[in-house]
Design a protein around this motif. Structure first.
Motif, mmCIF file in Angstrom:
data_model
loop_
_atom_site.group_PDB
_atom_site.id
_atom_site.type_symbol
_atom_site.label_atom_id
_atom_site.label_comp_id
_atom_site.label_asym_id
_atom_site.label_seq_id
_atom_site.Cartn_x
_atom_site.Cartn_y
_atom_site.Cartn_z
ATOM 1 N N ALA A 1 0.841 -1.199 0.000
ATOM 2 C CA ALA A 1 0.000 0.000 0.000
ATOM 3 C C ALA A 1 0.874 1.245 0.000
ATOM 4 N N GLY A 2 0.401 2.288 -0.698
ATOM 5 C CA GLY A 2 1.118 3.548 -0.744
ATOM 6 C C GLY A 2 0.252 4.683 -0.239
ATOM 7 N N CYS A 3 0.872 5.753 0.193
ATOM 8 C CA CYS A 3 0.162 6.914 0.730
ATOM 9 C C CYS A 3 0.810 8.172 0.168
ATOM 10 N N GLY A 4 0.074 8.879 -0.712
ATOM 11 C CA GLY A 4 0.587 10.088 -1.322
ATOM 12 C C GLY A 4 0.342 11.319 -0.475
ATOM 13 N N GLU A 5 0.443 12.495 -1.116
ATOM 14 C CA GLU A 5 0.277 13.754 -0.396
ATOM 15 C C GLU A 5 -1.137 13.904 0.162
ATOM 16 N N ARG A 6 -2.130 13.562 -0.649
ATOM 17 C CA ARG A 6 -3.520 13.648 -0.191
ATOM 18 C C ARG A 6 -3.754 12.722 0.980
#
Length: 333
Positions: free
Chosen positions: A76-81
């Motif tokens: 899983a990845g987590c961007g700026e938003r």
């Protein structure tokens, strides 16, 4: 399309409409039994728990989950938003603790405000009862259980019972007034939050109905208690009508305070989202603290095991109302 501040005003008035309605029913059906009030509190508690858990905290978690993405490797990845929403969730959690502490401190202050008078009346009644009992016993001994002494003691016992009933009535009136003051102070962040949610387009039927139901028991039972204290009917109704109008006005102000039509991703939008998350947390924390410390204990005390079933009924009814909202559109549609 109706202006947002007008929508917020109408939503606020609808959510608080149960205050004057509850007051009218409480006056018409006085004296109200504790069992009936307890059942309403259990039902309102279930609806309120669903609204807070899903409408406030659940929606935030859903947005956070939707902002994550999956790598081809399965990680899983987590961007700026996603990171921004994480910060907003932390603010919401912090706000929830602040709201709970604010409610508990307010509740403790109200209890301390009413307790000294009740304790003084109780101590005075006990002291007078002991004195009257001693005097009655002495007179009975002197008169060798004569008829006149027995009559005198019975009269004094009757007077003592009347004084105890009067003290209990005064205590009930104090409880009702404290209940009204607590609802006024607790309803301020709730009404402002309703205005914020209107601008976000996040108001649902379930949330409005939950607040409507939760407000009913206090007005229903409080009006009956105040009427028993011989307070004029016009004054009792005025107290609850003031809260009704205040809720609508504060919801309207909340909508006017919160900027709308803000470009997504702008600095102003980020600040607005953070302020909304903090206010949602404060409101939700105060509501949950009220349910756990006031509504549910009173519901179980008055309705017994049935309170659990009625609580679940309020919860599942809110689920059904939410389903209808998704099917046919929300109140802002």
């Amino acid at each position: 399309m109706t202006a947002l501040w007008v929508q917020a005003l109408l939503f606020g008035l609808f959510s608080a409409l149960s205050l004057p309605l509850g007051a009218l029913l409480g006056l018409a059906l006085a004296p109200v039994s504790a069992k009936v009030t307890a059942q309403w509190m259990a039902f309102g508690g279930g609806a309120l728990v669903f609204a807070v858990a899903t409408q406030l905290f659940g929606e935030s978690l859903f947005r956070l989950d939707a902002s994550t993405w999956i790598h081809p490797t399965g990680e899983a990845g987590c961007g700026e938003r996603c990171k921004e929403l994480c910060v907003n969730n932390i603010l919401q959690i912090f706000g929830a603790m602040v709201g709970a502490m604010m409610y508990l401190l307010l509740n403790r202050w109200l209890e301390n405000r009413s307790r000294p008078q009740e304790q003084q009346r109780g101590l005075r009644t006990i002291e007078e009862g002991a004195q009257e009992t001693a005097r009655g016993g002495l007179e009975l001994g002197v008169a060798s259980m004569g008829t006149s002494s027995m009559t005198l003691s019975l009269r004094r016992a009757s007077t003592l019972l009347e004084e105890e009933e009067e003290a209990a009535t005064m205590g009930s009136a104090q409880v009702a007034l404290s209940m009204w003051l607590g609802m006024m102070l607790d309803g301020i962040p709730e009404a402002l939050m309703l205005g914020f949610m209107t601008n976000e387009g996040a108001v649902s039927f379930a949330f409005l109905v939950a607040i409507f139901i939760a407000n009913f028991p206090e007005a229903f039972s409080g009006s009956s208690l105040l009427l028993g204290q011989k307070m004029p009917v016009s004054r009792i109704l005025l107290m609850w009508v003031v809260l009704f109008l205040l809720t609508g006005v504060l919801a309207m102000l909340g909508s006017l305070m919160m900027p709308s039509n803000v470009a997504r991703g702008s600095d102003l939008a980020r600040k607005r989202d953070k302020a909304t998350a903090l206010m949602e947390g404060i409101t939700g924390g105060a509501m949950l603290a009220m349910v756990s410390t006031a509504m549910l204990p009173e519901a179980f005390k008055g309705a017994g095991d049935k309170a659990g079933l009625i609580f679940v009924l309020g919860f599942v009814l809110s689920v059904w109302i939410t389903c209808l909202g998704y099917r046919f559109g929300g109140p802002q549609g």
